[in-house]
Motif scaffolding. Structure first.
Motif, PDB file in Angstrom:
ATOM      1  N   TYR A  89       0.675  -1.371   0.415  1.00 19.20           N
ATOM      2  CA  TYR A  89      -0.004   0.169  -0.100  1.00 19.20           C
ATOM      3  C   TYR A  89       0.295   1.699  -0.025  1.00 19.20           C
ATOM      4  N   ALA A  90       1.889   0.784   0.506  1.00 15.05           N
ATOM      5  CA  ALA A  90       3.022   2.734   0.610  1.00 15.05           C
ATOM      6  C   ALA A  90       3.535   2.917  -1.290  1.00 15.05           C
ATOM      7  N   ALA A  91       3.808   1.274  -1.577  1.00 17.34           N
ATOM      8  CA  ALA A  91       4.403   1.401  -3.314  1.00 17.34           C
ATOM      9  C   ALA A  91       3.342   1.450  -3.659  1.00 17.34           C
ATOM     10  N   GLN A  92       1.981   1.573  -3.659  1.00 14.40           N
ATOM     11  CA  GLN A  92       1.638   2.071  -4.287  1.00 14.40           C
ATOM     12  C   GLN A  92       0.095   2.419  -3.390  1.00 14.40           C
ATOM     13  N   PRO A  93      -0.333   3.827  -3.721  1.00 13.33           N
ATOM     14  CA  PRO A  93      -0.858   4.012  -2.380  1.00 13.33           C
ATOM     15  C   PRO A  93      -2.588   3.906  -3.094  1.00 13.33           C
ATOM     16  N   GLY A  94      -2.976   4.127  -2.306  1.00 17.93           N
ATOM     17  CA  GLY A  94      -4.402   4.115  -2.774  1.00 17.93           C
ATOM     18  C   GLY A  94      -6.002   4.684  -2.689  1.00 17.93           C
ATOM     19  N   ARG A  95      -7.145   4.900  -2.368  1.00 17.70           N
ATOM     20  CA  ARG A  95      -8.135   6.124  -2.100  1.00 17.70           C
ATOM     21  C   ARG A  95      -8.055   7.079  -0.482  1.00 17.70           C
ATOM     22  N   ILE A  96      -7.200   6.079   0.603  1.00 18.10           N
ATOM     23  CA  ILE A  96      -7.345   6.715   1.943  1.00 18.10           C
ATOM     24  C   ILE A  96      -5.837   6.519   2.091  1.00 18.10           C
ATOM     25  N   GLU A  97      -5.318   7.874   2.120  1.00 18.28           N
ATOM     26  CA  GLU A  97      -3.960   8.202   3.217  1.00 18.28           C
ATOM     27  C   GLU A  97      -3.531   7.926   4.304  1.00 18.28           C
ATOM     28  N   VAL A  98      -2.430   7.320   4.011  1.00 17.12           N
ATOM     29  CA  VAL A  98      -2.427   7.026   5.542  1.00 17.12           C
ATOM     30  C   VAL A  98      -0.682   7.203   6.177  1.00 17.12           C
ATOM     31  N   VAL A  99      -0.734   8.466   6.399  1.00 11.82           N
ATOM     32  CA  VAL A  99       0.359   8.779   7.743  1.00 11.82           C
ATOM     33  C   VAL A  99       0.929   8.529   8.467  1.00 11.82           C
ATOM     34  N   GLU A 100       1.633   8.551   8.622  1.00 11.91           N
ATOM     35  CA  GLU A 100       2.597   7.529  10.127  1.00 11.91           C
ATOM     36  C   GLU A 100       3.192   8.848  10.861  1.00 11.91           C
ATOM     37  N   ALA A 101       3.118   8.419  12.270  1.00  9.76           N
ATOM     38  CA  ALA A 101       3.381   8.865  13.903  1.00  9.76           C
ATOM     39  C   ALA A 101       4.119   8.343  14.562  1.00  9.76           C
ATOM     40  N   SER A 102       4.424   9.066  15.722  1.00 11.03           N
ATOM     41  CA  SER A 102       5.399   8.522  16.831  1.00 11.03           C
ATOM     42  C   SER A 102       4.327   7.740  17.461  1.00 11.03           C
ATOM     43  N   HIS A 103       4.801   5.711  18.437  1.00 10.27           N
ATOM     44  CA  HIS A 103       4.222   5.966  19.204  1.00 10.27           C
ATOM     45  C   HIS A 103       5.268   5.579  20.172  1.00 10.27           C
ATOM     46  N   PRO A 104       5.205   5.145  21.402  1.00 12.71           N
ATOM     47  CA  PRO A 104       4.077   5.331  22.052  1.00 12.71           C
ATOM     48  C   PRO A 104       4.208   6.387  22.985  1.00 12.71           C
ATOM     49  N   PRO A 106       4.135  10.698  21.493  1.00 11.34           N
ATOM     50  CA  PRO A 106       3.657  11.340  20.634  1.00 11.34           C
ATOM     51  C   PRO A 106       4.404  12.851  20.364  1.00 11.34           C
ATOM     52  N   ASP A 107       4.168  12.652  18.492  1.00 17.29           N
ATOM     53  CA  ASP A 107       4.982  13.999  17.799  1.00 17.29           C
ATOM     54  C   ASP A 107       4.238  14.881  16.936  1.00 17.29           C
ATOM     55  N   ALA A 108       5.123  15.480  16.448  1.00 16.29           N
ATOM     56  CA  ALA A 108       4.586  16.828  15.785  1.00 16.29           C
ATOM     57  C   ALA A 108       4.006  16.153  14.874  1.00 16.29           C
ATOM     58  N   ALA A 109       4.584  15.180  14.087  1.00 17.03           N
ATOM     59  CA  ALA A 109       3.890  14.519  13.084  1.00 17.03           C
ATOM     60  C   ALA A 109       2.486  13.994  12.909  1.00 17.03           C
ATOM     61  N   GLY A 110       1.819  13.799  14.925  1.00 17.00           N
ATOM     62  CA  GLY A 110       1.155  12.852  15.005  1.00 17.00           C
ATOM     63  C   GLY A 110       0.284  13.844  15.093  1.00 17.00           C
ATOM     64  N   LEU A 111       0.532  15.193  15.781  1.00 16.95           N
ATOM     65  CA  LEU A 111      -0.620  16.302  15.806  1.00 16.95           C
ATOM     66  C   LEU A 111      -0.934  16.933  15.008  1.00 16.95           C
ATOM     67  N   ALA A 112       0.061  17.322  13.353  1.00 16.35           N
ATOM     68  CA  ALA A 112      -0.186  17.838  11.703  1.00 16.35           C
ATOM     69  C   ALA A 112      -1.448  16.560  11.570  1.00 16.35           C
ATOM     70  N   ALA A 113      -1.505  15.257  11.748  1.00 17.08           N
ATOM     71  CA  ALA A 113      -1.506  14.746  10.955  1.00 17.08           C
ATOM     72  C   ALA A 113      -3.637  14.562  11.733  1.00 17.08           C
ATOM     73  N   THR A 114      -3.603  14.838  12.956  1.00 20.21           N
ATOM     74  CA  THR A 114      -5.295  14.423  13.369  1.00 20.21           C
ATOM     75  C   THR A 114      -5.438  15.328  12.931  1.00 20.21           C
ATOM     76  N   ALA A 115      -4.314  16.919  13.056  1.00 17.01           N
ATOM     77  CA  ALA A 115      -5.810  18.414  13.224  1.00 17.01           C
ATOM     78  C   ALA A 115      -6.295  17.745  11.739  1.00 17.01           C
ATOM     79  N   ARG A 116      -4.968  17.500   9.994  1.00 17.17           N
ATOM     80  CA  ARG A 116      -6.059  17.369   9.095  1.00 17.17           C
ATOM     81  C   ARG A 116      -6.993  16.240   9.330  1.00 17.17           C
ATOM     82  N   LEU A 117      -7.467  15.177   9.528  1.00 16.03           N
ATOM     83  CA  LEU A 117      -7.721  14.652  10.239  1.00 16.03           C
ATOM     84  C   LEU A 117      -9.654  14.852  10.990  1.00 16.03           C
ATOM     85  N   MET A 118      -9.667  16.175  11.666  1.00 15.40           N
ATOM     86  CA  MET A 118      -9.761  16.613  12.348  1.00 15.40           C
ATOM     87  C   MET A 118     -10.953  17.855  10.829  1.00 15.40           C
TER      88      MET A 118
END
Length: 439
Positions: A89-104, A106-118
């Motif tokens: 799915y990473a090599a050929q993305p589909g209709r749903i965007e997948v964004v990666e962030a930090s666990h356990p 949280p980091d700035a990437a997760g914060l930005a992705a969550t803002a976009r999701l909201m």
């Protein structure tokens, strides 16, 4: 049931790994998600939005994309852990965007992705369908602090909770009350659209309110509960967070709130189902299989010691189970970090180290413990494996297992003896898996 062939070390190791693989396979989104997908809304007046977060999020998104009708509109964004997007799915993305962030943590990437999701939830109508894909790890990945609380505050609190020994339901009670998106708030953002939540459980009891801190379900816990947990474990609370909790300003939507009207929740994979799959695989190999439970909790090393005592009783006395057999369990143990300079390792490794010491080299006992997401804590291993000669091999290397356990360095110990279990990300997550083979 046919009697199994005699076990040597190689066969015992292979059997335990096959049981882990069977458990993971049972929880793969592509195998289980289709039965719970609703039909698409009328494209003339409604659309389908896919959102979500968790360590299985990428695989869940890929499964939905593959199964959703090609001519039905589909879009959205799902957040998963770094390295947990399925390669295809990473090599050929589909209709749903997948964004990666930090666990356990949280980091700035997760914060930005969550803002976009909201932001994607804005403008939804009662004609729209929201598919929310939730799995373990979503509490850290879906991150939008409550008003006045900063990302740095959330990071510090997460780190303190992880070291405290708090149970997962306690940690997530705190997380959801310091969030602008968890604890039912994501459902409120989606209203008045219809929300169908698909869950992969990684928590004891499979409570939707606890899984990823329940972003789309009602929350029965309170701000007072969250504050009591923080005080109980002596965790420093930033002034804005304490003020919001004490005043009740950070209260979450409760059962009966109109924002949940018409919403659906489906549990598509659970720890018990995976343990049952492993038990079936063991029986197919000619072994009796006994599932102790899918919701065992407690200090990791202590739970390991208890499992070891049970295995020794079976090996020595044939009680309470008859040899040969496999003893299975799941759940989420905890590690209370007390050493000033802790080593490397997670729950599964610490369980295994505690069990190895307690087994004292008991003949005829092999065991494997691993996290079903393929990552034990923050390391590159899923867990570890022990054999009747684990302590002997360690002694030959001059290793003292008790010292490794005292400093929470299970990774260092099992790496040195060559018994780390390394699988890479499995793209699902139904919590800890433990199997003990007694022959």
């Amino acid at each position: 049931m046919n009697a199994p062939a005699p076990f040597d070390d190689a066969r015992a190791r292979a059997l335990l790994r096959s049981l882990f693989d069977a458990a993971v396979a049972r929880a793969q989104p592509a195998q289980v998600i289709g039965q719970c997908l609703p039909p698409p809304p009328d494209a003339a007046c409604g659309r389908t939005l896919v959102i979500g977060a968790g360590k299985a999020g990428g695989a869940m998104a890929a499964a939905v994309d593959a199964l959703w009708p090609a001519d039905a509109p589909l879009s959205g964004l799902v957040i998963t852990r770094y390295g947990h997007t399925p390669p295809a799915y990473a090599a050929q993305p589909g209709r749903i965007e997948v964004v990666e962030a930090s666990h356990p943590v949280p980091d700035a990437a997760g914060l930005a992705a969550t803002a976009r999701l909201m932001a994607l939830t804005q403008g939804l109508t009662e004609h729209d369908l929201v598919l929310c894909l939730i799995s373990g790890g979503g509490s850290a990945l879906l991150t939008q602090p409550a008003p006045g609380v900063t990302l740095a505050d959330k990071q510090a609190l997460n780190k303190a909770l992880l070291k405290s020994g708090a149970a997962i339901d306690e940690m997530n009670t705190v997380r959801k009350h310091l969030s602008a998106v968890k604890g039912g708030r994501l459902a409120a953002l989606c209203a008045p659209a219809r929300v169908v939540t698909l869950l992969i459980s990684d928590v004891p009891g499979d409570d939707p309110q606890v899984i990823a801190s329940g972003p789309t379900v009602p929350d029965a816990s309170t701000c007072a509960d969250a504050l009591a947990i923080l005080d109980r474990y002596g965790i420093a609370v930033p002034p804005a967070a304490r003020a919001g909790l004490e005043s009740g300003a950070f209260e979450s939507p409760k059962p009966g709130d109109a924002c949940f009207a018409g919403n659906e929740v489906h549990m598509i994979a659970t720890p018990r189902q995976s343990l049952q799959a492993a038990a079936e695989a063991a029986r197919a190999a000619g072994l009796a299989a006994h599932v102790l439970g899918d919701d065992l909790e407690g200090e990791s090393r202590t739970v390991g010691q208890v499992h070891a005592a049970l295995a020794r009783s079976v090996a020595r006395h044939g009680e309470p189970f008859t040899r040969p057999c496999v003893i299975l369990s799941g759940g989420e143990t905890t590690v209370t970090v007390r050493h000033a300079s802790p080593g490397r390792g997670g729950r599964a490794g610490e369980f295994m180290l505690g069990a190895a010491i307690a087994l004292q080299g008991q003949p005829g006992v092999w065991a494997l413990a691993a996290d079903t997401d393929g990552i034990d804590g923050v390391e590159d291993n899923a867990g570890a494996l022990i054999t009747p000669d684990t302590l002997g091999r360690a002694a030959a290397l001059g290793l003292k297992p008790g010292e490794f356990l005292d400093r929470h360095d299970a990774y260092g110990f099992f790496s040195a003896v060559g018994d780390l279990v390394i699988t890479g990300p499995t793209f699902t997550n139904v919590n800890d898996f433990r199997a003990m083979l007694v022959v």
